[in-house]
Design a protein around this motif. Structure first.
Motif, PDB file in Angstrom:
ATOM      1  N   PRO A 172       0.093  -4.213  -0.947  1.00 32.63           N
ATOM      2  CA  PRO A 172      -0.710  -4.527  -2.140  1.00 32.63           C
ATOM      3  C   PRO A 172      -1.652  -3.409  -2.550  1.00 32.63           C
ATOM      4  CG  PRO A 172      -0.670  -6.388  -0.629  1.00 32.63           C
ATOM      5  CD  PRO A 172      -0.047  -5.251   0.100  1.00 32.63           C
ATOM      6  N   TRP A 173      -2.058  -2.524  -1.616  1.00 32.20           N
ATOM      7  CA  TRP A 173      -2.960  -1.443  -2.000  1.00 32.20           C
ATOM      8  C   TRP A 173      -2.216  -0.274  -2.642  1.00 32.20           C
ATOM      9  CZ3 TRP A 173      -1.804   3.175   0.328  1.00 32.20           C
ATOM     10  CH2 TRP A 173      -1.082   3.117   1.535  1.00 32.20           C
ATOM     11  N   TYR A 174      -0.861  -0.240  -2.488  1.00 26.82           N
ATOM     12  CA  TYR A 174      -0.074   0.881  -2.989  1.00 26.82           C
ATOM     13  C   TYR A 174       0.685   0.525  -4.274  1.00 26.82           C
ATOM     14  CZ  TYR A 174       3.041   4.975  -2.818  1.00 26.82           C
ATOM     15  OH  TYR A 174       3.711   6.134  -3.117  1.00 26.82           O
ATOM     16  N   ALA A 175       1.417  -0.588  -4.219  1.00 27.33           N
ATOM     17  CA  ALA A 175       2.383  -0.898  -5.277  1.00 27.33           C
ATOM     18  C   ALA A 175       1.742  -0.996  -6.675  1.00 27.33           C
ATOM     19  CB  ALA A 175       3.103  -2.209  -4.945  1.00 27.33           C
ATOM     20  N   PRO A 176       0.641  -1.703  -6.875  1.00 21.73           N
ATOM     21  CA  PRO A 176       0.074  -1.770  -8.240  1.00 21.73           C
ATOM     22  C   PRO A 176      -0.339  -0.411  -8.785  1.00 21.73           C
ATOM     23  CG  PRO A 176      -0.828  -3.505  -6.841  1.00 21.73           C
ATOM     24  CD  PRO A 176      -0.097  -2.584  -5.943  1.00 21.73           C
ATOM     25  N   VAL A 177      -0.867   0.467  -7.908  1.00 26.99           N
ATOM     26  CA  VAL A 177      -1.317   1.784  -8.359  1.00 26.99           C
ATOM     27  C   VAL A 177      -0.139   2.664  -8.720  1.00 26.99           C
ATOM     28  CG1 VAL A 177      -2.614   3.841  -7.689  1.00 26.99           C
ATOM     29  CG2 VAL A 177      -3.421   1.587  -7.018  1.00 26.99           C
ATOM     30  N   SER A 178       0.950   2.522  -7.957  1.00 27.84           N
ATOM     31  CA  SER A 178       2.133   3.339  -8.261  1.00 27.84           C
ATOM     32  C   SER A 178       2.704   2.981  -9.622  1.00 27.84           C
ATOM     33  CB  SER A 178       3.189   3.152  -7.169  1.00 27.84           C
ATOM     34  OG  SER A 178       3.727   1.834  -7.212  1.00 27.84           O
TER      35      SER A 178
ATOM     36  N   PRO B 249      -6.674   4.507 -10.902  1.00 34.99           N
ATOM     37  CA  PRO B 249      -7.470   3.948  -9.796  1.00 34.99           C
ATOM     38  C   PRO B 249      -7.774   2.483 -10.080  1.00 34.99           C
ATOM     39  CG  PRO B 249      -8.418   6.001 -10.613  1.00 34.99           C
ATOM     40  CD  PRO B 249      -7.379   5.618 -11.579  1.00 34.99           C
ATOM     41  N   MET B 250      -7.833   1.684  -9.023  1.00 37.05           N
ATOM     42  CA  MET B 250      -8.111   0.263  -9.228  1.00 37.05           C
ATOM     43  C   MET B 250      -8.492  -0.410  -7.906  1.00 37.05           C
ATOM     44  SD  MET B 250      -4.195  -1.111  -9.716  1.00 37.05           S
ATOM     45  CE  MET B 250      -4.737  -2.739 -10.026  1.00 37.05           C
ATOM     46  N   TRP B 251      -9.220  -1.506  -8.056  1.00 37.03           N
ATOM     47  CA  TRP B 251      -9.489  -2.381  -6.916  1.00 37.03           C
ATOM     48  C   TRP B 251      -8.320  -3.343  -6.761  1.00 37.03           C
ATOM     49  CZ3 TRP B 251     -13.323  -2.093  -3.396  1.00 37.03           C
ATOM     50  CH2 TRP B 251     -14.438  -1.306  -3.694  1.00 37.03           C
TER      51      TRP B 251
ATOM     52  N   ILE C 269      -9.999  -5.832   1.015  1.00 34.01           N
ATOM     53  CA  ILE C 269      -9.818  -5.362  -0.354  1.00 34.01           C
ATOM     54  C   ILE C 269      -9.900  -3.844  -0.323  1.00 34.01           C
ATOM     55  CG2 ILE C 269     -10.725  -7.424  -1.460  1.00 34.01           C
ATOM     56  CD1 ILE C 269     -13.364  -5.955  -1.827  1.00 34.01           C
ATOM     57  N   SER C 270      -9.163  -3.220  -1.208  1.00 29.90           N
ATOM     58  CA  SER C 270      -9.089  -1.752  -1.186  1.00 29.90           C
ATOM     59  C   SER C 270      -9.378  -1.196  -2.565  1.00 29.90           C
ATOM     60  CB  SER C 270      -7.694  -1.287  -0.742  1.00 29.90           C
ATOM     61  OG  SER C 270      -7.384  -1.757   0.539  1.00 29.90           O
ATOM     62  N   PHE C 271      -9.975   0.023  -2.534  1.00 29.12           N
ATOM     63  CA  PHE C 271     -10.053   0.805  -3.765  1.00 29.12           C
ATOM     64  C   PHE C 271      -8.996   1.877  -3.642  1.00 29.12           C
ATOM     65  CE2 PHE C 271     -11.533   4.213  -6.531  1.00 29.12           C
ATOM     66  CZ  PHE C 271     -11.759   3.491  -7.700  1.00 29.12           C
ATOM     67  N   SER C 272      -7.977   1.809  -4.499  1.00 27.18           N
ATOM     68  CA  SER C 272      -6.819   2.701  -4.385  1.00 27.18           C
ATOM     69  C   SER C 272      -6.784   3.654  -5.559  1.00 27.18           C
ATOM     70  CB  SER C 272      -5.521   1.883  -4.353  1.00 27.18           C
ATOM     71  OG  SER C 272      -5.516   0.991  -3.262  1.00 27.18           O
ATOM     72  N   SER C 273      -6.405   4.937  -5.231  1.00 26.87           N
ATOM     73  CA  SER C 273      -6.335   5.968  -6.275  1.00 26.87           C
ATOM     74  C   SER C 273      -5.000   6.693  -6.159  1.00 26.87           C
ATOM     75  CB  SER C 273      -7.466   6.978  -6.119  1.00 26.87           C
ATOM     76  OG  SER C 273      -8.715   6.323  -6.121  1.00 26.87           O
TER      77      SER C 273
ATOM     78  N   GLY D  49       1.571  10.081  -4.054  1.00 28.00           N
ATOM     79  CA  GLY D  49       1.123   9.082  -3.092  1.00 28.00           C
ATOM     80  C   GLY D  49      -0.103   8.344  -3.587  1.00 28.00           C
ATOM     81  N   VAL D  50      -0.644   7.517  -2.701  1.00 28.38           N
ATOM     82  CA  VAL D  50      -1.807   6.699  -3.027  1.00 28.38           C
ATOM     83  C   VAL D  50      -2.812   6.798  -1.898  1.00 28.38           C
ATOM     84  CG1 VAL D  50      -2.663   4.377  -3.450  1.00 28.38           C
ATOM     85  CG2 VAL D  50      -0.502   5.089  -4.456  1.00 28.38           C
ATOM     86  N   VAL D  51      -4.087   6.997  -2.283  1.00 28.63           N
ATOM     87  CA  VAL D  51      -5.190   7.027  -1.323  1.00 28.63           C
ATOM     88  C   VAL D  51      -5.956   5.710  -1.457  1.00 28.63           C
ATOM     89  CG1 VAL D  51      -7.303   8.205  -0.600  1.00 28.63           C
ATOM     90  CG2 VAL D  51      -5.370   9.524  -1.501  1.00 28.63           C
TER      91      VAL D  51
END
Length: 863
Positions: A176-182, A187-189, A204-208, A219-221
Motif C-alpha cells: 500500500p505504500w508503493y502502489a498508489p504512488v507508482s 508524494p502522498m500519505w 501509515i506512510s508518507f511515500s514519495s 522507485g518509491v521512498v
C-alpha cells in the motif's frame, strides 16, 4: 362557639396561606438567583471550554505539524540521496544502509515516532532501516540480490547479522505504500495498513516517487509512523486530563486516539497480499463512552463545536480538519469534560446554595410566628365573607379584643347579606322563568324536572310537544315590540286552557314553546290535544290596537323519558317541527327515528354541496326550446347539474331545495348565470342565429339581493352578450314576496333589454291578480298541466285558457314537459307557439348538441 372554631381554623389556613406565599416568593427569588447562577455558570463554562479547547487545538495542531513534518523531511533527504547514487542496474542496495541510519539517528534523533525509512525499486529490490521506539535500536530490512527474493528482518544493521524474521515471497511494488504512488507519480500519505514485521503493527506512510535524471520513476521512498506510536503521542498531551483526543479519517475510523481500545484484528501473511488497507476501529465502536457518544456528531462534516451530556456531566469538544495537500484528510477531535474545567468550583457553588436555602427556611419559620399574630383580625373578616356567600352568616361579634376595622366590616356584611339575599332570589327567578310570559325558561324546565325527580326518583314524562309559531316574525315587525309581547301572552293564556294536569309548560326560544305531558297520557288523548292546540290558532287574537291571526306547527316526541333525556328529546322534537313546517302551516309531525338519519344526511349533503362549489363540480346543461310551427330551435333553457365526485350525477330535485335552504343558491345561481351567458355568447360569435334566446332560472334569494342588478349588468358586459338574447325565468311565488320592490326590479331588468318569463304559471298563488302589476315577456305552462291535458278535459281547458291569456297579453307561451308527438300537435292546434320537453331533446351540455340544433336547425324528436 361555632364561629370561634371556624375563626380558629380559618386563622391557621390564612396564616398558612400567607406563609406559603412568602415561601413561594422566597423560592422564586432563590430559584431566579440559582437559575441566573447556573446560566452564568453555563456561559462561563462555555467561554472557558472555548478558550481551553482553542489553546489545546493550537498546541495539538502545532505538535502535529512537527510530528507529521518529520516523515516528509526524511523522504526529501532520502530521495536526494537516492537520486544521486541509485541506478536501475543496482541489485545490491548495501550503499544505502549507512545513509538511512544517519537520517534516523542523526537528523531525526528525537522524532522517535518516525519508525522506518524505506526504498523500493521498480525492479522489486527493497531496503529499509527501522527504529525500535523504547530502546532506540536500529535494524535492517532487506530484499536484494543477496536475499534470494526474500524479505529479511535482521537483528542489526548488517546483512551478515542473524535474521530475526523472513517473508517469502515479498514484492514491495504491491504494498500500500508503493502502489498508489507508482500510479499517481506524486508524494502522498497512504491509508493505514498492516506491516510484515513480527509485531505486525498498523502503519501509515508518507511515500514519495523517486525519479532518475531522465525523469523516469525508478522507485518509491517511504517514511513510516506506527499508529501505536501515534497513540502514545496523543496520550502524552500535557493538557489531556480526563478528556480525550482522537484523529479520524474520512470514514470516521480511528487513525489515532488517546484512549485505551481493544486490539485491532491482525491478518495473516497470505491475507496481507490481498488486502491493501488495515481494518480500523470505528469511533462508534470505541470502548470509551465519551468518545462513543461523540460519534454521532461526526456524521456532519461541517461541524466544529460539540456539546453533549455524559450522565450528569457536560462534555465540550472541538473538531478541526488536518490536511496537507498530499492526501491527508483527517479530522482531529478534542473532548474536555466539565470537571477538567471547574475542578471543585461546582461543589463549592452547591454548598453555598445549600447555605442560602437554609437561611431562607429559617426566615420562613420566623415569618410563620410573626404572621400568627398579624392575621387573626383579617381571619374573622375572611370567614364572614365565606358565610355570606352561603347566605348563612349572622352578625355576631366574637369575644375578646375587636379591631375597629373588623367591626365596620361585620356591620357592612350584615347589610349586604339582606340586600344580596333579595337579589339572589330575584335573579334565580329571572333565570328560571321567561320574563314576557311568566312560563318556565329552558333552564327553569331542566331544574323543575330535576326537583321533581328528587322528590320521586321514578318520575317520568310520556310526551313532549314543541310548538313553533309559523309567521310570528313578520307579524312582530308589523305590530311592534309591545304588541308582539302582548300577542305572546295571549297565545300562552289561550293554550293553558287546553292543557291537562299535571304538565310542564315552558318557553324555550323566541317563537317556540314546550309542553311535557305526564307519563299516563295515551295516544288518543295526545292526538286530541294536538288537534285542539292547532285549532286554537284558527281564531284571531284580539290585542289592544290590532286583531292578529297567527298559525303554529307542532313537533311531537311520543315516548317515555326522564329529566336526563330532555335535551335529546328537544332536539328530536325540533327535527319533527321542521318536518311539520315543510308540510305547511298548522301541521304537526311525530318524531321518527329515521329523522335523525335524514337530518345527518342533510347536513352531510349541504357540506358536500359547499365543497362542490370550491371543486367546480357544477355543470350547465341546455334543453332546446322549439317553435312548434316549424320545429326550429330558437332557444334553450339553462339547467344546473351537479356531477359529484362521490355521488355521481345528483338530481336537481335533491340539491336545489337544500341550496335554497342553506343560502348556497346564491353562489350557485351566480355561477349558472355567468356560465350560461358565457357559453351562449361564444356560440353567437361563432355564427349562431342572432335571435337565439337562453332562459336562466333565478331564485327569489338571488332576485332580492341588493347587488343582483349590478351582477346582471356586469355579466352581460363581461361576455359581450346582447341583452335580448337572455331571458330570466322567475316563479309566481316570487311575485308575492314584496310586489312593489319586485316590480321595480323587474322594470330595471327589462330596461336593460333582458326579458322576463313567468315560470310554472298556474301552479302557484292567484296568478291573475298579479299579471297586471308586473311587466313580463313570456309565460311558461307547467308540465303538470301538459302531461295530462290529452286525457283530461279540465287540464285541456286550463291549457287552452292560458294560451288565450298569453295571446291577450301579446306574449309568447312555452309549454314545458312535451313528451309525445300528439301533445306537440295538439298544443300547436290550440295556438301554443313554443315548447320544450323530452320529445324535442333532453338537457345536455352545449358541446354535445347535435349540429342540427345549433342556433338555426330543427329539433329531431327522440325515438
Amino acid at each position: 362557639m361555632k364561629l370561634e372554631k371556624l375563626a380558629l381554623r380559618g386563622r391557621i389556613s390564612l396564616q398558612f396561606a400567607v406563609t406559603v406565599t412568602f415561601m413561594v416568593m422566597l423560592v422564586l427569588t432563590l430559584g431566579t438567583i440559582i437559575t441566573l447562577q447556573m446560566s452564568n455558570q453555563g456561559q462561563m463554562l462555555k467561554n472557558l471550554s472555548n478558550k481551553v479547547i482553542s489553546a489545546e487545538v493550537a498546541t495539538v495542531r502545532s505538535d502535529l505539524d512537527i510530528f507529521l513534518r518529520a516523515p516528509a523531511l526524511a523522504n526529501r533527504m532520502a530521495t536526494v540521496l537516492l537520486a544521486e547514487q541509485y541506478s536501475n542496474a543496482d541489485k545490491d542496495l548495501s550503499q544505502f544502509e549507512a545513509p538511512f541510519v544517519h537520517i534516523l539517528s542523526k537528523i531525526f534523533p528525537d522524532q522517535k515516532h518516525l519508525s522506518l525509512i524505506s526504498f523500493g525499486s521498480i525492479n522489486g529490490e527493497y531496503i529499509a532501516v527501522g527504529r525500535e521506539k523504547l530502546t532506540n535500536k536500529f535494524s535492517l530490512l532487506l530484499k536484494d540480490s543477496r536475499t534470494n527474493g526474500s524479505l529479511n528482518f535482521y537483528t542489526g544493521l548488517k546483512s551478515t547479522d542473524s535474521i530475526l524474521h523472513q517473508v517469502n515471497p515479498y514484492d514491495p511494488r504491491t504494498r500500500p505504500w508503493y502502489a498508489p504512488v507508482s500510479r499517481s507519480k506524486k508524494p502522498m500519505w497512504t491509508s493505514a495498513y498492516q506491516d510484515y514485521d513480527p509485531v505486525q503493527g498498523i502503519t501509515i506512510s508518507f511515500s514519495s516517487p523517486l525519479f532518475n535524471h531522465d525523469k523516469n520513476m525508478v522507485g518509491v521512498v517511504a517514511s513510516d509512523i506506527k499508529l501505536s506510536n501515534f497513540n502514545q503521542y496523543l496520550k502524552s498531551s500535557p493538557n489531556l486530563g480526563s478528556g480525550a483526543i482522537y484523529i479520524v479519517d474520512h470514514k470516521n475510523e480511528f487513525i489515532s486516539h488517546s484512549s485505551v481500545e481493544k486490539p485491532l484484528p491482525h491478518m495473516t501473511i497470505n491475507e496481507l497480499s490481498t488486502h491493501d488497507n488495515a481494518t480500523l476501529l470505528k469511533v462508534k465502536d470505541s470502548s470509551n463512552e465519551m468518545i462513543r457518544m461523540s460519534a454521532k456528531f461526526l456524521e456532519d462534516k461541517k461541524i466544529k463545536d460539540i456539546e453533549f451530556n455524559l450522565g450528569k456531566e457536560k462534555i465540550y469538544g472541538r473538531v478541526f480538519k488536518l490536511a496537507d495537500g498530499n492526501g491527508l484528510d483527517w479530522r482531529i477531535v478534542i473532548l474536555i469534560p466539565e470537571r477538567d474545567l471547574l475542578g471543585d468550583l461546582k461543589k463549592d457553588i452547591m454548598v453555598n446554595l445549600a447555605i442560602v436555602l437554609c437561611i431562607g427556611l429559617i426566615a420562613a419559620l420566623a415569618a410563620w410566628r410573626i404572621l400568627a399574630s398579624i392575621t387573626k383580625p383579617i381571619l374573622l373578616a375572611a370567614q364572614t365573607a365565606r358565610l355570606l356567600a352561603k347566605q348563612e352568616w349572622q352578625p355576631t361579634i366574637a369575644g375578646g379584643l375587636q379591631l375597629k376595622e373588623t367591626t365596620l366590616l361585620a356591620n357592612a356584611f350584615d347589610e349586604m347579606s339582606s340586600a344580596l339575599a333579595c337579589s339572589f332570589e330575584q335573579l334565580n327567578y329571572r333565570i328560571r322563568h321567561d320574563q314576557v310570559t311568566g312560563l318556565l325558561s329552558r333552564e327553569g324546565l331542566r331544574e323543575e324536572m330535576s326537583e321533581l325527580v328528587k322528590k320521586n326518583p321514578a318520575r317520568k314524562w310520556g310526551a313532549l310537544l314543541l310548538i313553533g309559531l309559523d309567521n310570528y316574525r313578520s307579524i312582530h315587525d308589523s305590530i311592534g315590540y309591545d304588541q308582539g309581547e302582548e300577542l305572546l301572552c295571549a297565545i300562552v293564556n289561550n293554550l293553558k286552557q287546553y292543557l291537562p294536569e299535571p304538565v310542564l309548560f315552558a318557553r324555550v326560544a323566541d317563537t317556540e314553546f314546550v309542553i311535557c305531558m305526564d307519563v299516563d297520557v295515551d295516544k288518543p288523548c295526545l292526538t286530541e290535544l294536538i288537534q285542539r292546540i292547532l285549532d286554537s290558532f284558527t281564531q284571531s287574537f284580539h290585542l289592544q290596537y290590532d286583531e292578529v291571526l297567527i298559525s303554529a306547527s307542532l313537533g311531537v316526541v311520543s315516548a317515555n323519558f326522564n329529566h336526563l333525556d330532555l335535551i335529546e328529546n328537544l332536539r328530536n322534537a325540533s327535527m319533527a317541527l321542521n318536518k311539520a313546517k315543510d308540510k305547511g302551516a298548522s301541521s304537526y309531525e311525530i318524531f321518527q327515528i329515521d329523522m335523525v338519519e335524514q337530518s345527518t344526511q342533510k347536513i352531510h349533503l349541504i357540506s358536500e354541496l359547499n365543497a362542490a362549489i370550491e371543486k367546480d363540480e357544477f355543470r350547465v346543461y341546455f334543453q332546446p326550446v322549439v317553435r312548434l310551427s316549424d320545429g326550429k330551435v330558437i332557444g334553450a333553457e339553462a339547467l344546473v347539474r351537479w356531477q359529484s365526485g362521490q355521488r355521481g350525477l345528483v338530481s336537481p330535485g335533491l340539491f336545489i331545495p337544500l341550496a335554497e335552504e342553506s343560502g348556497l343558491i346564491l353562489p350557485i345561481g351566480h355561477w349558472v348565470l355567468r356560465e350560461s351567458c358565457r357559453q351562449i355568447a361564444e356560440r353567437l360569435k361563432n355564427g349562431w342565429a342572432s335571435d337565439f334566446d337562453v332562459h336562466v332560472n333565478v331564485s327569489v334569494r338571488q332576485l332580492i339581493q341588493s347587488d343582483f342588478y349590478q351582477v346582471l349588468e356586469e355579466t352581460l358586459q363581461d361576455f359581450d352578450l346582447p341583452p335580448h338574447n337572455l331571458t330570466l325565468e322567475i316563479t309566481e311565488s316570487i311575485l308575492i314576496e314584496d310586489s312593489n320592490v319586485i316590480a321595480k326590479l323587474i322594470g330595471r331588468i327589462r330596461s336593460l333589454g333582458v326579458e322576463i318569463a313567468i315560470d310554472d304559471f298556474g301552479t302557484g298563488y292567484s296568478s291573475m291578480s298579479y299579471l297586471h302589476q308586473f311587466a313580463f315577456d313570456c309565460l311558461k305552462i307547467d308540465q303538470s298541466f301538459v302531461s295530462r291535458f290529452l286525457d283530461n278535459h279540465k287540464s285541456e281547458a286550463i291549457v287552452s285558457a292560458i294560451i288565450r291569456l298569453a295571446g291577450g297579453f301579446d306574449v309568447p307561451l312555452v309549454a314545458e314537459g312535451v313528451e309525445t308527438a300528439e301533445q306537440a300537435q295538439r298544443l300547436l292546434e290550440l295556438g301554443c307557439q313554443r315548447a320544450q320537453g323530452y320529445y324535442f331533446g333532453r338537457p345536455i351540455p352545449l358541446e354535445d348538441w347535435p349540429a342540427v340544433w345549433c342556433g338555426s336547425g330543427k329539433s329531431e324528436p327522440l325515438s
